[in-house]
Design a protein around this motif. Sequence first.
Motif, mmCIF file in Angstrom:
data_model
loop_
_atom_site.group_PDB
_atom_site.id
_atom_site.type_symbol
_atom_site.label_atom_id
_atom_site.label_comp_id
_atom_site.label_asym_id
_atom_site.label_seq_id
_atom_site.Cartn_x
_atom_site.Cartn_y
_atom_site.Cartn_z
ATOM 1 N N THR A 1 0.829 -1.191 0.000
ATOM 2 C CA THR A 1 0.000 0.000 0.000
ATOM 3 C C THR A 1 0.869 1.249 0.000
ATOM 4 O OG1 THR A 1 -1.213 -1.256 1.658
ATOM 5 C CG2 THR A 1 -2.087 0.827 1.064
ATOM 6 N N ILE A 2 0.433 2.214 -0.741
ATOM 7 C CA ILE A 2 1.063 3.529 -0.696
ATOM 8 C C ILE A 2 -0.028 4.498 -0.280
ATOM 9 C CG2 ILE A 2 2.170 5.357 -2.031
ATOM 10 C CD1 ILE A 2 3.337 3.242 -3.828
ATOM 11 N N PHE B 1 4.634 10.394 -0.015
ATOM 12 C CA PHE B 1 5.658 11.245 -0.603
ATOM 13 C C PHE B 1 5.553 12.701 -0.136
ATOM 14 C CE2 PHE B 1 4.981 7.756 -3.588
ATOM 15 C CZ PHE B 1 6.280 7.282 -3.700
ATOM 16 N N SER B 2 4.901 12.921 0.973
ATOM 17 C CA SER B 2 4.628 14.297 1.395
ATOM 18 C C SER B 2 5.894 15.107 1.660
ATOM 19 C CB SER B 2 3.725 14.306 2.622
ATOM 20 O OG SER B 2 4.366 13.651 3.698
ATOM 21 N N ASN B 3 6.949 14.520 2.151
ATOM 22 C CA ASN B 3 8.193 15.247 2.402
ATOM 23 C C ASN B 3 9.322 14.801 1.484
ATOM 24 O OD1 ASN B 3 7.289 16.916 4.546
ATOM 25 N ND2 ASN B 3 7.301 15.128 5.887
ATOM 26 N N LEU C 1 14.061 12.608 -6.835
ATOM 27 C CA LEU C 1 13.296 11.763 -7.762
ATOM 28 C C LEU C 1 12.851 10.494 -7.042
ATOM 29 C CD1 LEU C 1 15.679 12.122 -10.817
ATOM 30 C CD2 LEU C 1 13.470 13.221 -10.520
ATOM 31 N N PRO C 2 11.760 10.554 -6.304
ATOM 32 C CA PRO C 2 11.303 9.362 -5.585
ATOM 33 C C PRO C 2 10.922 8.246 -6.551
ATOM 34 C CG PRO C 2 10.122 11.325 -4.851
ATOM 35 C CD PRO C 2 10.913 11.704 -6.063
ATOM 36 N N SER C 3 11.176 7.031 -6.131
ATOM 37 C CA SER C 3 10.859 5.864 -6.949
ATOM 38 C C SER C 3 10.233 4.798 -6.064
ATOM 39 C CB SER C 3 12.146 5.327 -7.586
ATOM 40 O OG SER C 3 11.876 4.160 -8.314
ATOM 41 N N GLY D 1 16.843 0.849 -12.311
ATOM 42 C CA GLY D 1 17.911 1.815 -12.484
ATOM 43 C C GLY D 1 17.354 3.113 -13.031
ATOM 44 N N VAL D 2 17.955 4.192 -12.637
ATOM 45 C CA VAL D 2 17.525 5.503 -13.106
ATOM 46 C C VAL D 2 18.759 6.277 -13.550
ATOM 47 C CG1 VAL D 2 16.473 7.696 -12.457
ATOM 48 C CG2 VAL D 2 15.568 5.561 -11.531
#
Length: 87
Positions: free
Chosen positions: A50-51, A56-58, A62-64, A78-79
Amino acid sequence: MDGFGQAVSAGTLGHYSGGNGNISVQAGIQTMTGTVSNDTATNVTTGANTISGDSFSNASGLPSVIQNTGNNVLIQSGVIVNVQMKP
């Protein structure tokens, strides 16, 4: 201090640049070679992922997110981020 102050000339920036000014394209290459073999999962229970709305509030950058509810799974991610700044 208001604003960013006085602008630096293009010549000054060129002196401090990390490149040589002649490169117009740079490519990033990632090679991932993971394998999964001869695995066994017996009497296992998988769960839910679950998300939530605040996950991702803080966050910055580049969140993944990579999620998996299975067993015996290889996940490779990979990014490559290319940033080009021009005057």
